[in-house]
Design a protein around this motif. Structure first.
Motif: not given
Ligand code: SF4
Ligand code: SF4
Length: 264
Positions: A217-240
Protein backbone atom coordinates in the motif's frame (compact mmCIF):
# COMPACT_ATOMS: atom_id res chain seq x y z
CA UNK A 1 4.40 -22.82 -6.20
CA UNK A 2 4.71 -19.72 -4.04
CA UNK A 3 3.22 -17.10 -1.77
CA UNK A 4 1.07 -14.07 -2.50
CA UNK A 5 1.01 -11.83 0.58
CA UNK A 6 -1.82 -9.30 0.41
CA UNK A 7 -0.77 -6.74 3.01
CA UNK A 8 -4.07 -4.84 2.67
CA UNK A 9 -5.82 -7.49 4.78
CA UNK A 10 -3.03 -8.16 7.28
CA UNK A 11 -4.19 -7.42 10.84
CA UNK A 12 -0.77 -7.81 12.44
CA UNK A 13 -1.75 -10.77 14.62
CA UNK A 14 1.62 -12.49 14.01
CA UNK A 15 0.00 -15.92 13.80
CA UNK A 16 2.26 -16.50 10.77
CA UNK A 17 5.41 -15.78 12.78
CA UNK A 18 4.28 -18.11 15.56
CA UNK A 19 3.19 -20.91 13.21
CA UNK A 20 6.52 -20.69 11.37
CA UNK A 21 8.52 -20.84 14.60
CA UNK A 22 6.49 -23.70 15.95
CA UNK A 23 6.44 -25.89 12.83
CA UNK A 24 10.11 -25.40 12.01
CA UNK A 25 11.30 -25.56 15.65
CA UNK A 26 13.14 -22.23 15.27
CA UNK A 27 14.87 -21.00 18.46
CA UNK A 28 13.69 -17.79 20.12
CA UNK A 29 15.55 -14.72 18.96
CA UNK A 30 15.80 -12.33 21.85
CA UNK A 31 12.26 -11.39 22.89
CA UNK A 32 13.42 -7.78 23.14
CA UNK A 33 11.27 -4.67 23.42
CA UNK A 34 12.31 -2.47 20.50
CA UNK A 35 9.98 0.48 20.97
CA UNK A 36 9.25 0.25 17.22
CA UNK A 37 5.47 0.17 17.35
CA UNK A 38 4.34 -3.44 17.88
CA UNK A 39 7.37 -4.82 16.03
CA UNK A 40 9.67 -6.70 18.38
CA UNK A 41 11.01 -9.06 15.73
CA UNK A 42 12.76 -6.22 13.81
CA UNK A 43 13.54 -8.13 10.64
CA UNK A 44 14.12 -11.46 8.96
CA UNK A 45 17.04 -13.50 10.22
CA UNK A 46 18.33 -16.99 10.93
CA UNK A 47 15.78 -17.28 13.75
CA UNK A 48 12.94 -15.25 12.17
CA UNK A 49 11.76 -16.69 8.86
CA UNK A 50 8.59 -14.56 8.84
CA UNK A 51 8.60 -10.97 10.05
CA UNK A 52 5.46 -8.88 10.49
CA UNK A 53 6.34 -5.21 10.03
CA UNK A 54 4.28 -2.48 11.70
CA UNK A 55 4.78 0.83 9.92
CA UNK A 56 3.05 3.82 11.51
CA UNK A 57 2.29 6.69 9.15
CA UNK A 58 0.82 10.14 9.75
CA UNK A 59 -1.80 9.73 7.08
CA UNK A 60 -5.30 8.28 7.17
CA UNK A 61 -6.43 5.10 5.49
CA UNK A 62 -7.63 5.57 1.92
CA UNK A 63 -11.24 6.76 1.99
CA UNK A 64 -11.18 7.31 5.76
CA UNK A 65 -13.22 10.36 6.88
CA UNK A 66 -11.63 12.30 9.77
CA UNK A 67 -13.05 15.57 11.09
CA UNK A 68 -15.65 15.48 8.34
CA UNK A 69 -13.09 15.49 5.53
CA UNK A 70 -11.51 12.86 3.38
CA UNK A 71 -8.73 12.70 0.79
CA UNK A 72 -5.56 14.79 1.10
CA UNK A 73 -7.09 17.15 3.70
CA UNK A 74 -7.95 14.34 6.10
CA UNK A 75 -5.87 13.93 9.26
CA UNK A 76 -5.12 10.65 10.93
CA UNK A 77 -2.69 7.79 11.11
CA UNK A 78 -2.50 4.34 9.69
CA UNK A 79 -0.56 1.17 10.25
CA UNK A 80 0.88 -0.70 7.33
CA UNK A 81 1.28 -4.30 8.40
CA UNK A 82 3.13 -6.74 6.20
CA UNK A 83 4.46 -10.24 6.74
CA UNK A 84 7.85 -10.49 5.01
CA UNK A 85 9.63 -13.71 4.04
CA UNK A 86 12.34 -15.12 1.73
CA UNK A 87 11.34 -14.26 -1.84
CA UNK A 88 12.32 -17.66 -3.33
CA UNK A 89 13.73 -15.75 -6.34
CA UNK A 90 13.50 -17.29 -9.80
CA UNK A 91 17.14 -16.27 -10.30
CA UNK A 92 18.50 -16.81 -6.80
CA UNK A 93 22.01 -15.46 -6.21
CA UNK A 94 22.25 -17.30 -2.87
CA UNK A 95 21.96 -20.55 -4.74
CA UNK A 96 24.42 -19.46 -7.48
CA UNK A 97 27.24 -18.77 -5.02
CA UNK A 98 26.81 -21.74 -2.65
CA UNK A 99 29.97 -23.88 -3.07
CA UNK A 100 28.62 -26.99 -1.32
CA UNK A 101 25.25 -27.42 -3.02
CA UNK A 102 23.55 -26.91 0.34
CA UNK A 103 21.17 -24.43 -1.27
CA UNK A 104 19.07 -26.06 -3.95
CA UNK A 105 15.94 -25.52 -6.06
CA UNK A 106 13.16 -27.91 -5.13
CA UNK A 107 10.67 -29.59 -7.44
CA UNK A 108 8.19 -26.89 -6.31
CA UNK A 109 10.45 -24.10 -7.61
CA UNK A 110 11.36 -22.96 -4.08
CA UNK A 111 14.87 -22.36 -2.69
CA UNK A 112 15.89 -24.45 0.34
CA UNK A 113 19.02 -24.77 2.52
CA UNK A 114 20.09 -28.24 3.65
CA UNK A 115 21.50 -27.67 7.12
CA UNK A 116 23.47 -30.93 7.12
CA UNK A 117 25.45 -29.79 4.03
CA UNK A 118 25.91 -26.06 4.81
CA UNK A 119 29.52 -25.46 5.95
CA UNK A 120 28.86 -21.93 7.24
CA UNK A 121 31.08 -20.17 4.66
CA UNK A 122 28.50 -17.36 4.50
CA UNK A 123 28.96 -16.60 0.75
CA UNK A 124 25.19 -16.56 0.26
CA UNK A 125 24.62 -13.84 2.89
CA UNK A 126 25.91 -10.82 0.90
CA UNK A 127 24.66 -12.40 -2.36
CA UNK A 128 20.97 -12.08 -1.40
CA UNK A 129 19.61 -8.80 -2.83
CA UNK A 130 16.94 -8.70 -0.10
CA UNK A 131 19.19 -9.33 2.92
CA UNK A 132 17.16 -12.40 3.85
CA UNK A 133 19.56 -15.27 4.43
CA UNK A 134 21.47 -15.17 7.70
CA UNK A 135 23.95 -17.14 9.84
CA UNK A 136 22.79 -18.40 13.22
CA UNK A 137 24.89 -17.22 16.19
CA UNK A 138 26.72 -20.07 17.88
CA UNK A 139 26.05 -22.35 14.91
CA UNK A 140 27.45 -20.54 11.88
CA UNK A 141 25.21 -22.23 9.34
CA UNK A 142 22.62 -20.25 7.39
CA UNK A 143 18.88 -20.59 7.90
CA UNK A 144 15.84 -19.17 6.15
CA UNK A 145 12.28 -19.96 5.08
CA UNK A 146 11.98 -23.33 3.33
CA UNK A 147 8.41 -22.56 2.25
CA UNK A 148 7.73 -25.56 4.53
CA UNK A 149 9.30 -28.03 2.09
CA UNK A 150 8.46 -30.93 4.40
CA UNK A 151 4.78 -29.95 4.41
CA UNK A 152 4.65 -29.46 0.62
CA UNK A 153 6.07 -32.94 0.11
CA UNK A 154 3.03 -34.44 1.83
CA UNK A 155 0.49 -32.16 0.13
CA UNK A 156 0.11 -29.66 3.00
CA UNK A 157 0.30 -25.89 2.62
CA UNK A 158 3.00 -23.91 4.49
CA UNK A 159 2.31 -23.34 8.18
CA UNK A 160 2.10 -19.52 7.91
CA UNK A 161 -0.50 -19.61 5.11
CA UNK A 162 -2.49 -22.20 7.04
CA UNK A 163 -2.45 -20.08 10.23
CA UNK A 164 -3.20 -16.68 8.67
CA UNK A 165 -6.79 -15.86 9.73
CA UNK A 166 -7.40 -13.26 7.00
CA UNK A 167 -5.82 -15.05 4.03
CA UNK A 168 -3.27 -12.27 3.79
CA UNK A 169 -0.80 -15.09 3.04
CA UNK A 170 -1.99 -17.20 0.14
CA UNK A 171 -0.17 -20.25 -1.19
CA UNK A 172 -0.55 -21.87 -4.59
CA UNK A 173 0.64 -22.04 -8.22
CA UNK A 174 2.30 -18.73 -9.06
CA UNK A 175 0.31 -18.09 -12.27
CA UNK A 176 -2.94 -18.47 -10.37
CA UNK A 177 -1.71 -16.25 -7.55
CA UNK A 178 -0.60 -13.56 -10.02
CA UNK A 179 -4.05 -13.51 -11.63
CA UNK A 180 -5.72 -13.29 -8.23
CA UNK A 181 -3.35 -10.50 -7.16
CA UNK A 182 -4.06 -8.43 -10.31
CA UNK A 183 -7.82 -8.69 -9.66
CA UNK A 184 -7.29 -7.62 -6.03
CA UNK A 185 -5.35 -4.53 -7.15
CA UNK A 186 -8.18 -3.60 -9.53
CA UNK A 187 -10.69 -4.07 -6.74
CA UNK A 188 -8.70 -1.83 -4.37
CA UNK A 189 -8.23 0.86 -7.03
CA UNK A 190 -11.98 0.90 -7.66
CA UNK A 191 -12.50 1.27 -3.91
CA UNK A 192 -10.26 4.37 -3.91
CA UNK A 193 -7.09 2.71 -2.58
CA UNK A 194 -5.03 4.03 -5.44
CA UNK A 195 -1.65 3.30 -3.77
CA UNK A 196 -2.19 -0.47 -4.02
CA UNK A 197 0.51 -2.07 -6.14
CA UNK A 198 2.21 -5.43 -6.65
CA UNK A 199 5.84 -6.10 -5.76
CA UNK A 200 7.93 -9.03 -7.03
CA UNK A 201 5.19 -10.40 -9.31
CA UNK A 202 6.89 -9.57 -12.63
CA UNK A 203 8.94 -12.41 -14.20
CA UNK A 204 10.77 -9.71 -16.21
CA UNK A 205 12.21 -7.97 -13.13
CA UNK A 206 15.85 -8.10 -11.97
CA UNK A 207 15.47 -11.46 -10.23
CA UNK A 208 13.19 -13.10 -12.79
CA UNK A 209 10.21 -12.63 -10.48
CA UNK A 210 9.78 -13.66 -6.88
CA UNK A 211 8.26 -16.93 -5.71
CA UNK A 212 6.92 -14.87 -2.80
CA UNK A 213 5.38 -11.62 -4.01
CA UNK A 214 3.33 -8.91 -2.30
CA UNK A 215 0.51 -6.42 -2.61
CA UNK A 216 1.77 -3.24 -0.96
CA UNK A 217 0.00 0.00 0.00
CA UNK A 218 3.03 2.26 -0.36
CA UNK A 219 6.48 2.37 -1.95
CA UNK A 220 8.58 -0.79 -1.35
CA UNK A 221 11.20 1.27 0.55
CA UNK A 222 8.57 2.07 3.20
CA UNK A 223 8.47 -1.67 3.97
CA UNK A 224 12.28 -1.97 3.86
CA UNK A 225 12.20 -3.67 0.46
CA UNK A 226 14.61 -2.71 -2.36
CA UNK A 227 12.70 -0.87 -5.11
CA UNK A 228 14.52 -2.54 -7.99
CA UNK A 229 16.27 -5.73 -6.86
CA UNK A 230 18.79 -7.31 -9.21
CA UNK A 231 20.34 -10.77 -8.98
CA UNK A 232 23.81 -10.02 -7.64
CA UNK A 233 25.43 -12.72 -9.78
CA UNK A 234 24.05 -11.14 -12.98
CA UNK A 235 27.50 -10.05 -14.22
CA UNK A 236 29.34 -13.26 -13.31
CA UNK A 237 29.16 -14.95 -16.78
CA UNK A 238 30.50 -11.75 -18.42
CA UNK A 239 33.27 -11.49 -15.80
CA UNK A 240 34.30 -15.13 -16.35
CA UNK A 241 34.35 -14.50 -20.10
CA UNK A 242 36.59 -11.43 -19.65
CA UNK A 243 38.84 -13.38 -17.27
CA UNK A 244 39.19 -16.16 -19.86
CA UNK A 245 40.02 -13.62 -22.60
CA UNK A 246 42.62 -11.97 -20.31
CA UNK A 247 44.17 -15.38 -19.46
CA UNK A 248 44.40 -16.37 -23.14
CA UNK A 249 45.95 -12.98 -24.06
CA UNK A 250 48.50 -13.33 -21.24
CA UNK A 251 49.41 -16.87 -22.31
CA UNK A 252 49.75 -15.71 -25.95
CA UNK A 253 52.04 -12.81 -24.91
CA UNK A 254 54.26 -15.11 -22.82
CA UNK A 255 54.45 -17.65 -25.68
CA UNK A 256 55.35 -14.84 -28.14
CA UNK A 257 58.05 -13.54 -25.78
CA UNK A 258 59.61 -17.02 -25.49
CA UNK A 259 59.40 -17.47 -29.27
CA UNK A 260 61.20 -14.13 -29.82
CA UNK A 261 63.93 -15.06 -27.33
CA UNK A 262 64.38 -18.49 -28.94
CA UNK A 263 64.71 -16.85 -32.38
CA UNK A 264 67.64 -14.59 -31.32
S1 SF4 B 1 15.42 -13.76 -1.26
FE1 SF4 B 1 17.62 -14.09 -0.89
S2 SF4 B 1 17.72 -15.99 0.31
FE2 SF4 B 1 15.66 -15.92 -0.66
S3 SF4 B 1 15.92 -17.04 -2.64
FE3 SF4 B 1 16.24 -14.85 -3.08
S4 SF4 B 1 18.51 -14.61 -2.93
FE4 SF4 B 1 17.99 -16.55 -1.87
S1 SF4 C 1 -1.16 -14.30 10.19
FE1 SF4 C 1 -1.95 -13.14 8.44
S2 SF4 C 1 -3.05 -11.40 9.36
FE2 SF4 C 1 -1.79 -12.29 11.00
S3 SF4 C 1 0.13 -11.08 10.90
FE3 SF4 C 1 0.47 -12.88 9.61
S4 SF4 C 1 -0.08 -12.18 7.53
FE4 SF4 C 1 -0.97 -10.68 9.00
Amino acid sequence: MGFFTDTSVCIGCKACEVACKEWNAIPEDGLTFTGMSYDNTIGLGADSWRHVAFIEQDKPLAGQVTGGVTGEDAQGMRWLMASDVCKHCTEAACLDVCPTGSLFRTEFGTVVVQEDICNGCGYCVPACPYGVIDQRHGDGRVWKCTLCYDRLEVGQQPACAKACPTDSIQFGPLDELRERAALRVDQLHEAGVTEARLYGHDPQDGVGGDGAFFLLLDEPEVYGLPPDPVVTTRDLPRMWKLTAVAAVSLAASVAAAFARRAGR
